[in-house]
Design an enzyme around this catalytic site. Structure first.
Site, PDB file in Angstrom:
ATOM      1  CG  ASP A   1      -1.892   1.099   1.298  1.00  0.00           C
ATOM      2  OD1 ASP A   1      -2.287   1.601   0.227  1.00  0.00           O
ATOM      3  OD2 ASP A   1      -2.259   1.503   2.424  1.00  0.00           O
TER       4      ASP A   1
ATOM      5  CG  ASN B   1       4.195  -4.401   7.424  1.00  0.00           C
ATOM      6  OD1 ASN B   1       3.998  -4.019   8.582  1.00  0.00           O
ATOM      7  ND2 ASN B   1       3.285  -4.273   6.477  1.00  0.00           N
ATOM      8  CD  GLU B   2       0.003  -5.125   7.573  1.00  0.00           C
ATOM      9  OE1 GLU B   2      -0.340  -5.193   6.380  1.00  0.00           O
ATOM     10  OE2 GLU B   2      -0.385  -4.235   8.339  1.00  0.00           O
TER      11      GLU B   2
ATOM     12  CG  ASN C   1       0.836  -3.578  11.656  1.00  0.00           C
ATOM     13  OD1 ASN C   1       1.565  -3.198  12.571  1.00  0.00           O
ATOM     14  ND2 ASN C   1       1.257  -3.713  10.411  1.00  0.00           N
TER      15      ASN C   1
ATOM     16  CE1 TYR D   1      -4.705   0.834  10.249  1.00  0.00           C
ATOM     17  CE2 TYR D   1      -3.673  -1.331  10.274  1.00  0.00           C
ATOM     18  CZ  TYR D   1      -3.583   0.026  10.086  1.00  0.00           C
ATOM     19  OH  TYR D   1      -2.383   0.605   9.742  1.00  0.00           O
TER      20      TYR D   1
ATOM     21  CE1 TYR E   1      -8.544  -0.757   5.209  1.00  0.00           C
ATOM     22  CE2 TYR E   1      -6.841  -0.861   6.883  1.00  0.00           C
ATOM     23  CZ  TYR E   1      -7.278  -0.427   5.651  1.00  0.00           C
ATOM     24  OH  TYR E   1      -6.460   0.339   4.865  1.00  0.00           O
TER      25      TYR E   1
ATOM     26  CD  GLU F   1       0.895  -0.714   9.584  1.00  0.00           C
ATOM     27  OE1 GLU F   1      -0.274  -0.840   9.170  1.00  0.00           O
ATOM     28  OE2 GLU F   1       1.892  -1.024   8.917  1.00  0.00           O
TER      29      GLU F   1
ATOM     30  CD1 TRP G   1      -1.273   3.193   8.311  1.00  0.00           C
ATOM     31  CD2 TRP G   1       0.900   2.797   8.756  1.00  0.00           C
ATOM     32  NE1 TRP G   1      -0.622   3.001   7.114  1.00  0.00           N
ATOM     33  CE2 TRP G   1       0.708   2.756   7.358  1.00  0.00           C
ATOM     34  CE3 TRP G   1       2.187   2.593   9.278  1.00  0.00           C
ATOM     35  CZ2 TRP G   1       1.754   2.518   6.471  1.00  0.00           C
ATOM     36  CZ3 TRP G   1       3.215   2.351   8.397  1.00  0.00           C
ATOM     37  CH2 TRP G   1       2.993   2.311   7.006  1.00  0.00           C
TER      38      TRP G   1
ATOM     39  CE  LYS H   1      -5.937   3.193   7.429  1.00  0.00           C
ATOM     40  NZ  LYS H   1      -5.703   2.898   6.001  1.00  0.00           N
TER      41      LYS H   1
HETATM   42  C1  E8X Z   1      -3.330   0.535   5.623  1.00  0.00           C
HETATM   43  C2  E8X Z   1      -2.042  -0.149   6.104  1.00  0.00           C
HETATM   44  C3  E8X Z   1      -0.989  -0.022   5.034  1.00  0.00           C
HETATM   45  O1  E8X Z   1      -0.842   1.275   4.574  1.00  0.00           O
HETATM   46  C4  E8X Z   1       0.347  -0.554   5.564  1.00  0.00           C
HETATM   47  O2  E8X Z   1       1.332  -0.483   4.578  1.00  0.00           O
HETATM   48  C5  E8X Z   1       0.227  -1.964   6.043  1.00  0.00           C
HETATM   49  C6  E8X Z   1      -2.165  -1.655   6.356  1.00  0.00           C
HETATM   50  C7  E8X Z   1      -3.328  -2.121   7.107  1.00  0.00           C
HETATM   51  C8  E8X Z   1      -3.667  -3.558   6.862  1.00  0.00           C
HETATM   52  N1  E8X Z   1      -0.884  -2.103   6.951  1.00  0.00           N
HETATM   53  O3  E8X Z   1      -4.121  -0.098   4.951  1.00  0.00           O
HETATM   54  O4  E8X Z   1      -3.525   1.703   5.911  1.00  0.00           O
HETATM   55  C9  E8X Z   1      -5.028  -3.834   7.379  1.00  0.00           C
HETATM   56  C10 E8X Z   1      -5.579  -5.180   7.092  1.00  0.00           C
HETATM   57  C11 E8X Z   1      -6.958  -5.215   7.645  1.00  0.00           C
HETATM   58  C12 E8X Z   1      -7.619  -6.502   7.639  1.00  0.00           C
END
Ligand code: E8X
Length: 592
Positions: free
Chosen positions: A176, A410-411, A466, A468, A472, A503, A548, A567
């Protein structure tokens, strides 16, 4: 790898400036564009991304190779030295030609590389050509989708019909942030004497009031090694001879977060010398605590990006200075180099300013392909390259006191294929520990929500997550979001490891207001953080909060993004949103 410096034994020629630039039309290599001046080229600035420098769709959407050229002349007085050409970073892949001949190639867009050119330079003018590819795929880091169809992990069922449309070749990043490309960091030529210092490894420790610094000097050629340590007043505080040894600094001043103190190791070897800055500080994880200088440390800060108007992802030192100033204004103490190593210049600044850094490799996007039986970890061809970037990052950043932890991804998916993920990451975790003489903690930043299945994140030294809820998931419902987060925290508490949120955040349009916290408004972003923070504050095993994002940043176009990811608690041009004032107040009062 030593940072470039000019001093009494080394000279530097900076090639920053206007270069000639031309996108490959598919015939560049075949027609030998690297061997003579580019025809019909544009004037572009280096270092910076090429994408935003001119009003051209082709620059924004390009996929594949592009050619850069400049000329240089090495002054006669330097030619008896060893001459080296060094790139701070070229994104994502580079082929370098000098006077028409390929002299080096490099894969990976965020780490430096260099090559000796002593016997390759002409007396007069030299033509330097750098071919750059921005392609991302299953075998690059960051990861892209080979056929350019999926974004955010969705498996496209339309692949066939899209193929039938015979779309042009295009990039489809699985991350992203805008896939900026080009020569992103300084290109420099430097000289050393023929016998020279290759590398310096400093491993500081604290014993009582003293600093104890083990050192190893790697040299090429003949000579004696001497090491002198100077304090900030340029007083000699320790001395030693030989390629390895141990220096004692009596009553050492420590490098502390927010209160940096830097010593200099002056290394001499034959005619060569090098001044390496370092700090005396320790880092360790104990129980559920993260200790710097044996005192508990709580991370207050951000995930960031290298991202700005006109420069794209190119190094922007004025902005680096500004960002650190804004961090201090907020009473923040740290950031993560999401999602790739940042410039050496930024790391140097953090050393001086006492900003604490979690140093991340560009391993983002390892999280798709689950519907394909051959998908996921079986599909990624990244293991070798992943080892390389960990190795090169530690080699580059090992001496920085600001670096307190390595993040190896990351993730990535750690839940759909839990065992595969563990098998992939555990050797990389071990590698990072083994390569770092300071043995700093190693982590990976986890994200999915089926956390009970995750066996990789809990195997790290610090659990980084991270989250949300409220954005999300449970979008807009902050009450339920808080409950879900609280449930999750009860689970992590049982793992008995230091834990931090790396995040959390909500897209926010600067200037959009509402009395009630409605999504996208500045009030919502602030309320979101208030709710999440009230839960973080209840747990002692929490060692940090990194929101974040520090600032809004550019991304690929898509239905999820209105002019990029919003964000940020600052806009892209660094104007504060309401949440910035909220955090300033919170962190100013923080007892942690
Ligand atoms: C977002 C962040 C993104 O910018 C970052 O690079 C990695 C993301 C959220 C993942 N983490 O989207 O603003 C959320 C997954 C939700 C299920």
């Amino acid at each position: 790898m030593l940072y470039i410096k000019s001093n009494k034994s080394r000279a530097v020629i900076d090639l920053s400036g206007i270069w000639q630039f031309k996108l490959d039309d598919g015939t560049g290599f075949e027609n030998n564009w690297m061997a003579r001046p580019l025809e019909y080229a544009d004037n572009l600035y280096v270092p910076a991304s090429y994408n935003d420098q001119q009003e051209k769709l082709a620059y924004r959407d390009h996929c594949g190779w592009a050619f850069y050229q400049c000329t240089f002349t090495v002054p006669q007085m330097l030619v008896n030295n060893r001459v080296v050409l060094r790139f701070g970073a070229v994104t994502h892949e580079a082929r370098v030609y000098l006077n028409g001949l390929l002299i080096t190639e490099h894969k990976g867009g965020f780490l430096p590389f260099e090559t000796e050119i002593t016997n390759r330079i002409n007396d007069g003018e030299n033509l330097l050509c750098v071919a750059v590819s921005n392609r991302v795929s299953y075998s690059t880091l960051p990861v892209g989708n080979e056929h350019g169809t999926a974004f955010f992990g969705s498996e496209s069922k339309d692949l066939e019909s899209i193929r039938m449309l015979k779309i042009r070749d295009r990039n489809s990043p699985n991350f992203d942030f805008f896939n900026y490309a080009g020569i992103h960091r300084p290109v420099k030529i430097y000289t050393t004497p023929k016998s020279y210092i290759k590398d310096i490894v400093l491993t500081p420790d604290i014993e009582g009031a003293d600093g104890v610094v083990k050192y190893t000097i790697e040299c090429q050629g003949e000579g004696q090694v001497n090491v002198i340590i100077l304090d900030e007043n340029k007083r000699v505080v320790a001395e030693s001879k030989g390629k390895t040894g141990c220096l004692i600094i009596k009553d050492a001043k420590l490098w502390e977060p927010g209160n940096a103190y830097l010593y200099q190791a002056i290394v001499t070897f034959g005619d060569d010398c090098y001044e390496q800055e370092f700090g005396v500080r320790t880092v360790e994880v104990k129980g559920t605590q993260f200790l710097i200088n044996r005192k508990p440390f709580y991370f207050k800060g951000f995930g960031k990006h290298e991202d700005s108007d006109f420069y794209g992802r190119g190094m922007n030192q004025a902005l680096n200075v500004k960002d650190i100033s804004l961090m201090k204004w907020l009473h923040a103490n740290s950031f993560r180099t999401s999602h790739y190593p940042y410039s050496e210049e930024m790391m140097n600044l953090c050393d001086r300013e006492g900003i604490v850094v979690i140093d991340e490799v560009p391993a983002v996007g390892l999280n798709f392909g689950w519907n394909d039986p051959e998908g996921g970890y079986a599909k990624f061809k990244t293991t070798e390259h992943h080892r390389e970037v960990i190795q090169d990052l530690i080699e580059r950043d090992k001496n920085h006191p600001c670096v307190v932890m390595w993040s190896i991804a990351n993730e990535p998916d750690t839940e759909k294929q839990p065992q595969e993920a563990y098998n992939y990451f555990k050797p990389l975790y071990d590698l990072a520990h083994q390569l770092d003489s300071q043995n700093r903690p190693v982590t990976l930043v986890a994200c999915q929500n089926d956390y009970l299945r995750d066996i990789t994140a809990p195997a790290m030294d610090v659990i980084c997550v991270n989250r949300y809820y409220g954005w999300y998931e449970l979008s807009g419902d902050l009450e339920l979001a808080g409950e879900a987060f609280k449930n999750e925290m009860e689970y992590w508490q049982k793992i008995k490891k230091p834990w931090m949120i790396t995040e959390y955040g909500a897209d926010t349009i600067s200037g959009l207001h509402s009395v009630l916290p409605n999504m996208w408004s500045e009030e919502f972003q602030t309320e979101f953080y208030r709710v999440m923070n009230s839960i973080l504050d209840q747990y002692d095993f929490v060692v940090g909060e990194q929101l974040w994002n520090f600032a809004d940043f550019n991304t690929i176009q898509g239905m999820m993004r209105v002019g990029g990811n919003k964000k940020g608690i600052f806009t892209r041009d660094r104007k504060p949103k309401l949440a910035a004032h909220y955090f300033k107040d919170r962190w100013e009062k923080s007892q942690r």
